[in-house]
Design a protein around this motif. Structure first.
Motif, mmCIF file in Angstrom:
data_model
loop_
_atom_site.group_PDB
_atom_site.id
_atom_site.type_symbol
_atom_site.label_atom_id
_atom_site.label_comp_id
_atom_site.label_asym_id
_atom_site.label_seq_id
_atom_site.Cartn_x
_atom_site.Cartn_y
_atom_site.Cartn_z
ATOM 1 N N ARG A 59 39.967 31.288 40.213
ATOM 2 C CA ARG A 59 38.560 30.980 40.497
ATOM 3 C C ARG A 59 38.338 30.632 41.966
ATOM 4 O O ARG A 59 37.310 30.954 42.551
ATOM 5 C CB ARG A 59 38.093 29.809 39.631
ATOM 6 N N HIS A 60 39.301 29.918 42.564
ATOM 7 C CA HIS A 60 39.176 29.608 43.992
ATOM 8 C C HIS A 60 39.134 30.899 44.811
ATOM 9 O O HIS A 60 38.327 31.051 45.730
ATOM 10 C CB HIS A 60 40.348 28.733 44.452
ATOM 11 N N VAL A 61 40.025 31.814 44.449
ATOM 12 C CA VAL A 61 40.090 33.085 45.168
ATOM 13 C C VAL A 61 38.767 33.851 45.022
ATOM 14 O O VAL A 61 38.236 34.398 45.990
ATOM 15 C CB VAL A 61 41.268 33.928 44.612
ATOM 16 N N GLN A 62 38.257 33.833 43.806
ATOM 17 C CA GLN A 62 37.002 34.535 43.522
ATOM 18 C C GLN A 62 35.863 33.985 44.396
ATOM 19 O O GLN A 62 35.093 34.745 44.990
ATOM 20 C CB GLN A 62 36.685 34.296 42.041
ATOM 21 N N ARG A 63 35.786 32.650 44.497
ATOM 22 C CA ARG A 63 34.709 32.072 45.307
ATOM 23 C C ARG A 63 34.923 32.340 46.790
ATOM 24 O O ARG A 63 33.978 32.625 47.530
ATOM 25 C CB ARG A 63 34.592 30.567 45.059
ATOM 26 N N LEU A 64 36.190 32.260 47.223
ATOM 27 C CA LEU A 64 36.478 32.527 48.633
ATOM 28 C C LEU A 64 36.084 33.960 49.003
ATOM 29 O O LEU A 64 35.451 34.203 50.037
ATOM 30 C CB LEU A 64 37.974 32.290 48.900
ATOM 31 N N LEU A 65 36.417 34.895 48.122
ATOM 32 C CA LEU A 65 36.079 36.298 48.406
ATOM 33 C C LEU A 65 34.566 36.510 48.374
ATOM 34 O O LEU A 65 34.016 37.263 49.177
ATOM 35 C CB LEU A 65 36.787 37.230 47.418
ATOM 36 N N ALA A 66 33.888 35.816 47.449
ATOM 37 C CA ALA A 66 32.423 35.920 47.395
ATOM 38 C C ALA A 66 31.817 35.374 48.691
ATOM 39 O O ALA A 66 30.855 35.935 49.230
ATOM 40 C CB ALA A 66 31.884 35.153 46.183
ATOM 41 N N GLY A 67 32.403 34.282 49.193
ATOM 42 C CA GLY A 67 31.914 33.702 50.446
ATOM 43 C C GLY A 67 32.135 34.649 51.625
ATOM 44 O O GLY A 67 31.256 34.831 52.469
ATOM 45 N N CYS A 68 33.319 35.257 51.664
ATOM 46 C CA CYS A 68 33.612 36.222 52.737
ATOM 47 C C CYS A 68 32.618 37.374 52.709
ATOM 48 O O CYS A 68 32.119 37.821 53.745
ATOM 49 C CB CYS A 68 35.030 36.772 52.596
ATOM 50 N N LYS A 69 32.313 37.817 51.511
ATOM 51 C CA LYS A 69 31.373 38.931 51.372
ATOM 52 C C LYS A 69 29.982 38.494 51.857
ATOM 53 O O LYS A 69 29.317 39.224 52.600
ATOM 54 C CB LYS A 69 31.330 39.342 49.899
ATOM 55 N N ARG A 70 29.563 37.311 51.419
ATOM 56 C CA ARG A 70 28.229 36.826 51.802
ATOM 57 C C ARG A 70 28.109 36.674 53.323
ATOM 58 O O ARG A 70 27.104 37.037 53.920
ATOM 59 C CB ARG A 70 27.955 35.487 51.108
ATOM 60 N N LEU A 71 29.148 36.124 53.952
ATOM 61 C CA LEU A 71 29.102 35.897 55.403
ATOM 62 C C LEU A 71 29.637 37.091 56.189
ATOM 63 O O LEU A 71 29.682 37.066 57.407
ATOM 64 C CB LEU A 71 29.906 34.643 55.776
ATOM 65 N N ARG A 72 30.074 38.128 55.485
ATOM 66 C CA ARG A 72 30.668 39.316 56.111
ATOM 67 C C ARG A 72 31.829 38.941 57.045
ATOM 68 O O ARG A 72 31.893 39.356 58.198
ATOM 69 C CB ARG A 72 29.597 40.133 56.844
ATOM 70 N N ILE A 73 32.718 38.107 56.506
ATOM 71 C CA ILE A 73 33.968 37.772 57.177
ATOM 72 C C ILE A 73 35.067 38.575 56.486
ATOM 73 O O ILE A 73 35.086 38.648 55.251
ATOM 74 C CB ILE A 73 34.244 36.255 57.053
ATOM 75 N N PRO A 74 35.974 39.216 57.265
ATOM 76 C CA PRO A 74 37.032 40.005 56.621
ATOM 77 C C PRO A 74 37.817 39.134 55.624
ATOM 78 O O PRO A 74 38.207 38.014 55.947
ATOM 79 C CB PRO A 74 37.918 40.427 57.804
ATOM 80 N N ALA A 75 38.029 39.649 54.434
ATOM 81 C CA ALA A 75 38.693 38.880 53.381
ATOM 82 C C ALA A 75 40.186 38.768 53.674
ATOM 83 O O ALA A 75 40.818 39.726 54.134
ATOM 84 C CB ALA A 75 38.481 39.557 52.035
ATOM 85 N N PRO A 76 40.763 37.602 53.415
ATOM 86 C CA PRO A 76 42.207 37.453 53.598
ATOM 87 C C PRO A 76 42.977 38.174 52.497
ATOM 88 O O PRO A 76 42.429 38.492 51.441
ATOM 89 C CB PRO A 76 42.412 35.943 53.503
ATOM 90 N N ASP A 77 44.251 38.422 52.757
ATOM 91 C CA ASP A 77 45.156 39.002 51.765
ATOM 92 C C ASP A 77 45.552 37.882 50.793
ATOM 93 O O ASP A 77 46.162 36.889 51.201
ATOM 94 C CB ASP A 77 46.384 39.549 52.503
ATOM 95 N N ILE A 78 45.223 38.053 49.527
ATOM 96 C CA ILE A 78 45.379 36.962 48.564
ATOM 97 C C ILE A 78 46.851 36.687 48.239
ATOM 98 O O ILE A 78 47.256 35.535 48.062
ATOM 99 C CB ILE A 78 44.560 37.278 47.287
ATOM 100 N N GLN A 79 47.658 37.740 48.159
ATOM 101 C CA GLN A 79 49.090 37.532 47.913
ATOM 102 C C GLN A 79 49.715 36.711 49.028
ATOM 103 O O GLN A 79 50.513 35.797 48.799
ATOM 104 C CB GLN A 79 49.821 38.880 47.827
#
Lengths: 271, 271
Positions: free
Chosen positions: B41-61
């Motif tokens: 869930r943390h990852v999901q929110r972080l990725l949603a935030g990156c998308k909203r702010l258009r910040i390149p998403a980190p590699d989750i692994q």
């Protein structure tokens, strides 16, 4: 060049609350040689911000010495002063014994085409709306995501700025400058007590034009102005040539404020 | 221990936009040994935030590997992941070629008195009101001055949290946790589409209680609840014993959610 708490370095603690929460303030100041014509007003706003956020105030004499140090060799510099609540433990509660972090950095003044002062800039209307937050309005704090989102709406280099409104449809400012409009012969600038920044250049213009109205400015009324100009401590007085499809000609109020700017000691390009 | 872009270091560039504008996101994650029960869930929110702010998403692994690396030797850790838009020139415009900054740090889990899970915490009502900003609501961005101001309103250690309302007088959350109230037998949690953070613990509770209402929650209605509890990914399910002078007893819904928390793998103290 950059100084962090007086030391030449270009990094800060990754635990700084300025990074963790945007818990701090900044000023962006135009230097002309070793002179900062609006220094006093920048200091005044910075201290007001420290008081509002209860961040220990920096030593102003020391700040100025550091400003001279970092800008040495740059005939035209933009100074950025950042003051944060300093490093802290995890958690929103401000530490009882916080020691503020002070960053003083100088950058070369960005190139600006001379003709924008003569002919004006093109501006667009941003879709991003500013939130009402009286507790933070006016001061130049580090929570600037609204401005980042608004400025990210376009990347056409022919558009120099974007107008941002509040959620009631009143114009507040540009993304990085304050706005003045001349309406029925009277200058008007939006109040910034619910959102927006109380610009140092704005304060200077207001002092020079005591009859200027500070009030709510509905977008339609703003667009119907006879003149619109932006004020910025870095870029000076910028005539607005167009907001979207609505065109304006720089008028006598704009020209008078540009003359004031030159008189203040800014080598503003001839208008 | 801390890693910045994978390197062991405890500082970041003083030109990082995370510091300059709060231009970034964070997650605060409870680890249990080498396990993070709410990681997905943390990852999901972080990725949603990156998308909203258009910040390149980190590699989750990679993030997870770094999380294990920084928390090694801490049996109970709180992980803070910060992702910013990275270093940039002066100015709000996001750089076209920004490389995100990634900070992964582990801290020991703060001591928590066992009896707060049994008896509940005391909470106050904050005077600081949250601004409506749908463009930023829900995501866990770095613009947190409102929370800092709200948390700075008190320093009585017997008060564990503060309730914050929006400017219409609806309860949104605590300063660093979401809120649930049981009203006429029905669980209710405030919607967070205009302000507030969509907590990871909140999402977990909502999934476990599909009948929970997500809606506006006027303060008076909240205070009239039969049970109130807070949800936090770090602190778990916290019964509220009092809001100011209004007292509550932890009830069956609160206890059920505490049981869920233990079942998720958190060594939550016996309720």
């Amino acid at each position: 060049m950059m100084l962090v708490n007086g030391q030449p370095q270009d990094s800060i603690s990754a635990l700084d609350r300025g990074l963790a929460y945007g818990d701090g303030l900044f000023e962006t100041i135009r230097l002309v040689g070793a002179h900062a014509p609006l220094w006093g007003r920048h200091v005044q706003r910075l201290l007001a911000g420290c008081k509002r956020l209860r961040i220990p105030a920096p030593d102003i004499q020391q700040l100025w010495q550091e400003a001279l140090q970092v800008s040495k060799g740059l005939p035209d510099a933009v100074l950025r002063i950042t003051v944060t609540r300093g490093a802290g433990e995890r958690g929103y509660a401000p530490p009882a014994d916080s020691a503020a972090t002070r960053i003083v950095a100088a950058f070369p003044l960005p190139d600006t085409a001379v003709d924008i002062y003569r002919e004006g800039i093109r501006v667009r209307l941003c879709a991003t709306l500013l939130a009402d937050q009286p507790a933070l309005a006016g001061i130049k704090h580090l929570n600037r995501l609204e401005q980042v989102l608004a400025r990210a709406e376009w990347n056409d280099p022919r558009i120099a700025e974007g107008l941002v409104c509040d959620q009631r449809g009143h114009v507040i400012s540009a993304t990085a400058a304050n706005l003045f409009a001349v309406i029925d012969g009277t200058a008007v600038t939006p109040s910034v007590d619910r959102c927006g920044v109380a610009g140092v250049a704005r304060a200077t213009v207001l002092e020079a034009m005591p009859a200027c109205q500070v009030r709510e400015l509905p977008l339609a009324e703003c667009l119907g102005a006879s003149e619109i100009f932006l004020s910025s401590s870095v870029r000076g007085i910028l005539p607005v040539q167009a907001v979207g499809d609505t065109v304006y000609a720089p008028g006598p109020v704009t020209r008078a404020m540009q003359a004031l700017w030159r008189d203040l000691g800014f080598p503003m390009e001839l208008a």
